[in-house]
Design an enzyme around this catalytic site. Sequence first.
Site, PDB file in Angstrom:
ATOM      1  N   SER A  32       0.828  -1.211   0.000  1.00 26.65           N
ATOM      2  CA  SER A  32       0.000   0.000   0.000  1.00 26.65           C
ATOM      3  C   SER A  32       0.864   1.265   0.000  1.00 26.65           C
ATOM      4  O   SER A  32       0.760   2.106  -0.893  1.00 26.65           O
ATOM      5  CB  SER A  32      -0.920  -0.049   1.231  1.00 26.65           C
ATOM      6  OG  SER A  32      -1.756   1.074   1.270  1.00 26.65           O
ATOM      7  N   THR A  89       4.957  -5.921  11.500  1.00 23.51           N
ATOM      8  CA  THR A  89       5.386  -7.125  12.200  1.00 23.51           C
ATOM      9  C   THR A  89       6.568  -7.808  11.515  1.00 23.51           C
ATOM     10  O   THR A  89       7.259  -8.618  12.129  1.00 23.51           O
ATOM     11  CB  THR A  89       4.223  -8.132  12.299  1.00 23.51           C
ATOM     12  OG1 THR A  89       3.661  -8.296  11.006  1.00 23.51           O
ATOM     13  CG2 THR A  89       3.174  -7.639  13.269  1.00 23.51           C
ATOM     14  N   HIS A 112       5.646   4.607  10.030  1.00 22.80           N
ATOM     15  CA  HIS A 112       4.911   4.418  11.277  1.00 22.80           C
ATOM     16  C   HIS A 112       5.953   4.080  12.338  1.00 22.80           C
ATOM     17  O   HIS A 112       6.879   3.326  12.073  1.00 22.80           O
ATOM     18  CB  HIS A 112       3.904   3.264  11.103  1.00 22.80           C
ATOM     19  CG  HIS A 112       3.066   2.969  12.319  1.00 22.80           C
ATOM     20  ND1 HIS A 112       2.566   3.944  13.147  1.00 22.80           N
ATOM     21  CD2 HIS A 112       2.635   1.786  12.828  1.00 22.80           C
ATOM     22  CE1 HIS A 112       1.862   3.378  14.115  1.00 22.80           C
ATOM     23  NE2 HIS A 112       1.897   2.078  13.955  1.00 22.80           N
ATOM     24  N   ASP A 195      -1.707   7.372  15.902  1.00 23.16           N
ATOM     25  CA  ASP A 195      -2.070   6.569  14.732  1.00 23.16           C
ATOM     26  C   ASP A 195      -2.794   5.294  15.155  1.00 23.16           C
ATOM     27  O   ASP A 195      -3.849   4.949  14.613  1.00 23.16           O
ATOM     28  CB  ASP A 195      -0.807   6.225  13.932  1.00 23.16           C
ATOM     29  CG  ASP A 195      -1.143   5.544  12.617  1.00 23.16           C
ATOM     30  OD1 ASP A 195      -1.554   6.241  11.680  1.00 23.16           O
ATOM     31  OD2 ASP A 195      -1.022   4.306  12.543  1.00 23.16           O
ATOM     32  N   GLU A 235     -24.219   5.569   2.200  1.00 20.93           N
ATOM     33  CA  GLU A 235     -24.403   7.008   2.399  1.00 20.93           C
ATOM     34  C   GLU A 235     -23.367   7.604   3.350  1.00 20.93           C
ATOM     35  O   GLU A 235     -23.141   8.817   3.354  1.00 20.93           O
ATOM     36  CB  GLU A 235     -25.834   7.281   2.896  1.00 20.93           C
ATOM     37  CG  GLU A 235     -26.224   8.740   2.741  1.00 20.93           C
ATOM     38  CD  GLU A 235     -27.705   9.016   2.991  1.00 20.93           C
ATOM     39  OE1 GLU A 235     -28.518   8.064   2.936  1.00 20.93           O
ATOM     40  OE2 GLU A 235     -28.045  10.185   3.230  1.00 20.93           O
TER      41      GLU A 235
HETATM   42  N1  LIG Z   1      -1.503   0.912   4.732  1.00 21.67           N
HETATM   43  C1  LIG Z   1      -1.367   2.224   4.838  1.00 21.67           C
HETATM   44  O1  LIG Z   1      -1.963   2.964   4.066  1.00 21.67           O
HETATM   45  C2  LIG Z   1      -0.476   2.856   5.860  1.00 21.67           C
HETATM   46  C3  LIG Z   1       0.628   2.180   6.330  1.00 21.67           C
HETATM   47  N2  LIG Z   1       1.546   2.823   7.113  1.00 21.67           N
HETATM   48  C4  LIG Z   1       2.726   2.098   7.527  1.00 21.67           C
HETATM   49  O2  LIG Z   1       3.479   1.784   6.364  1.00 21.67           O
HETATM   50  C5  LIG Z   1       4.210   0.571   6.558  1.00 21.67           C
HETATM   51  C6  LIG Z   1       3.877  -0.416   5.446  1.00 21.67           C
HETATM   52  O3  LIG Z   1       2.524  -0.781   5.582  1.00 21.67           O
HETATM   53  P1  LIG Z   1       1.627  -1.191   4.325  1.00 21.67           P
HETATM   54  O4  LIG Z   1       1.976  -0.351   3.161  1.00 21.67           O
HETATM   55  O5  LIG Z   1       0.232  -1.252   4.842  1.00 21.67           O
HETATM   56  O6  LIG Z   1       2.149  -2.667   4.079  1.00 21.67           O
HETATM   57  P2  LIG Z   1       1.524  -3.752   3.061  1.00 21.67           P
HETATM   58  O7  LIG Z   1       1.042  -4.867   3.871  1.00 21.67           O
HETATM   59  O8  LIG Z   1       0.604  -3.130   2.077  1.00 21.67           O
HETATM   60  O9  LIG Z   1       2.834  -4.079   2.240  1.00 21.67           O
HETATM   61  C7  LIG Z   1       3.436  -5.245   2.313  1.00 21.67           C
HETATM   62  C8  LIG Z   1       4.566  -5.325   1.282  1.00 21.67           C
HETATM   63  O10 LIG Z   1       5.732  -5.682   1.978  1.00 21.67           O
HETATM   64  C9  LIG Z   1       6.442  -6.616   1.238  1.00 21.67           C
HETATM   65  N3  LIG Z   1       6.720  -7.769   2.115  1.00 21.67           N
HETATM   66  C10 LIG Z   1       5.839  -8.512   2.806  1.00 21.67           C
HETATM   67  N4  LIG Z   1       6.474  -9.451   3.497  1.00 21.67           N
HETATM   68  C11 LIG Z   1       7.809  -9.286   3.246  1.00 21.67           C
HETATM   69  C12 LIG Z   1       8.983  -9.944   3.667  1.00 21.67           C
HETATM   70  N5  LIG Z   1       8.943 -10.978   4.501  1.00 21.67           N
HETATM   71  N6  LIG Z   1      10.162  -9.471   3.211  1.00 21.67           N
HETATM   72  C13 LIG Z   1      10.227  -8.429   2.366  1.00 21.67           C
HETATM   73  N7  LIG Z   1       9.145  -7.786   1.922  1.00 21.67           N
HETATM   74  C14 LIG Z   1       7.962  -8.204   2.363  1.00 21.67           C
HETATM   75  C15 LIG Z   1       5.626  -6.944   0.022  1.00 21.67           C
HETATM   76  O11 LIG Z   1       6.156  -6.161  -1.034  1.00 21.67           O
HETATM   77  C16 LIG Z   1       4.278  -6.422   0.300  1.00 21.67           C
HETATM   78  O12 LIG Z   1       3.669  -5.910  -0.851  1.00 21.67           O
HETATM   79  C17 LIG Z   1       3.821   0.096   7.957  1.00 21.67           C
HETATM   80  O13 LIG Z   1       4.782   0.600   8.836  1.00 21.67           O
HETATM   81  C18 LIG Z   1       2.465   0.765   8.192  1.00 21.67           C
HETATM   82  O14 LIG Z   1       2.141   0.932   9.544  1.00 21.67           O
HETATM   83  C19 LIG Z   1       1.439   4.139   7.421  1.00 21.67           C
HETATM   84  C20 LIG Z   1       0.363   4.872   6.970  1.00 21.67           C
HETATM   85  C21 LIG Z   1      -0.721   4.243   6.271  1.00 21.67           C
HETATM   86  C1  LIG Z   2      -4.155   4.307   6.641  1.00 23.92           C
HETATM   87  C2  LIG Z   2      -3.538   4.636   7.927  1.00 23.92           C
HETATM   88  O1  LIG Z   2      -3.179   5.767   8.190  1.00 23.92           O
HETATM   89  C3  LIG Z   2      -3.516   3.620   8.979  1.00 23.92           C
HETATM   90  C4  LIG Z   2      -4.963   3.409   9.234  1.00 23.92           C
HETATM   91  O2  LIG Z   2      -2.891   4.188  10.085  1.00 23.92           O
HETATM   92  C5  LIG Z   2      -2.846   2.312   8.649  1.00 23.92           C
HETATM   93  O3  LIG Z   2      -3.126   1.730   7.574  1.00 23.92           O
HETATM   94  O4  LIG Z   2      -2.075   1.827   9.488  1.00 23.92           O
HETATM   95 MG   LIG Z   3      -2.654   6.214  10.001  1.00 21.32          MG
HETATM   96 MG   LIG Z   4      -1.586   2.923  11.135  1.00 23.10          MG
END
Ligand SMILES: NC(=O)C1=CN([C@@H]2O[C@H](COP(=O)(O)OP(=O)(O)OC[C@H]3O[C@@H](n4cnc5c(N)ncnc54)[C@H](O)[C@@H]3O)[C@@H](O)[C@H]2O)C=CC1
Ligand SMILES: CC(=O)[C@](C)(O)C(=O)O
Ligand SMILES: [Mg+2]
Ligand SMILES: [Mg+2]
EC number: 1.1.1.86
Length: 334
Positions: A32, A89, A112, A195, A235
Amino acid sequence: MADELDATIYYDDDADTGYLDDATVAVIGYGSQGHAHAQNLNDSGIDVVVGLREGSSSRDAAKSDGLSVATPPEAAAQADVVSILVPDTIQPTVYDQIENELDAGDTLQFAHGFNIHYNQIQPSDDVDVTLVAPKSPGHLVRRNYEADEGTPGLVAVYQDVTGDAKDQALAYAKAIGCTRAGTIETTFREETETDLFGEQAVLCGGVTSLVKQGYETLVEAGYSEEMAYFECMNELKLIVDLMYEGGLGEMWHSVSDTAEYGGLTRGDRVVDDHAREQMEAVLEEVQDGTFARQWITENQAGRPNYDQIKTAEENHEIEAIGEELRGLFSWADE
Ligand SMILES: NC(=O)C1=CN([C@@H]2O[C@H](COP(=O)(O)OP(=O)(O)OC[C@H]3O[C@@H](n4cnc5c(N)ncnc54)[C@H](O)[C@@H]3O)[C@@H](O)[C@H]2O)C=CC1
Ligand SMILES: CC(=O)[C@](C)(O)C(=O)O
Ligand SMILES: [Mg+2]
Ligand SMILES: [Mg+2]
């Protein structure tokens, strides 16, 4: 906390992408946030390499988006800034793989603060450690950037050995579009706790529970699932869009007087003092580390509870009726 009310907010004019001119940024992970950061940085003219495991299904996606791909340690070895965008994690394991590739004066960056704040990663003391956290799901970070719009974000510095940590983090925030909308200066602790609280009590947890309870109340009273879906879920977006554009006031202005009177007299009965006490309890579990310990243990155990509650959520009746109805929207894909 009155002393935290006066936030410092940075905009495009306060940030200089020149702090990344000679840098290569390794974006580790292409989910993401990862895909959005990598593509936005690349479009902003910054050298990017995406770090992904051999065999990762994201490798093809990153390559077809025109990005160069390497393993996480290879990417970190080439980079001056390593942005850790794999799931929280997994980050400690990935950090172990790249730790030796960080040179003195490099930057270790997060979106984060979880692993730093709860001591799951202890970075070496010769690197800068920063945070650039969009306050948005990653897919909108990309969509907004492409639309010449921005996404609000946070910036924090945990360790500054070069003296440039904050300027470089702001450069990164600018390059992904966050200073277009405003980037607030914060700390790892404040970002982590707010957060987690926000996503648990309001944004993701609170709102889905409100929707499900409302839906179930109507359906159990004999109203149709279709009615309940449109009323309690579809809605909601339209109402939230108005709050997003003009605050609570614009929403109250746009709905009928009847809705305004009914909402103002009934809302606090539903989300009442008990809900407020529970919010405070949820915040306390974030602050004292109870939530973090529970989540880490859950992962160590192979996520048994998480899998179960996830399945229950997927199987909620509102999901089936929603999918069916959204499929009938005239603008939906064929
Ligand atoms: N989802 C969101 O929109 C938001 C996420 N964050 C933070 O951003 C960071 C990433 O979160 P997301 O983007 O949600 O993660 P995600 O779950 O979308 O991304 C996972 C990606 O990590 C990689 N991956 C997974 N397992 C792996 C492994 N064992 N070794 C190497 N690469 C691996 C893969 O490319 C996978 O596409 C976290 O710290 C989260 O808290 C912060 C703001 C919003
Ligand atoms: C999208 C966002 O800011 C969150 C909810 O903190 C997250 O995906 O961890
Ligand atoms: Mg957030
Ligand atoms: Mg978060």
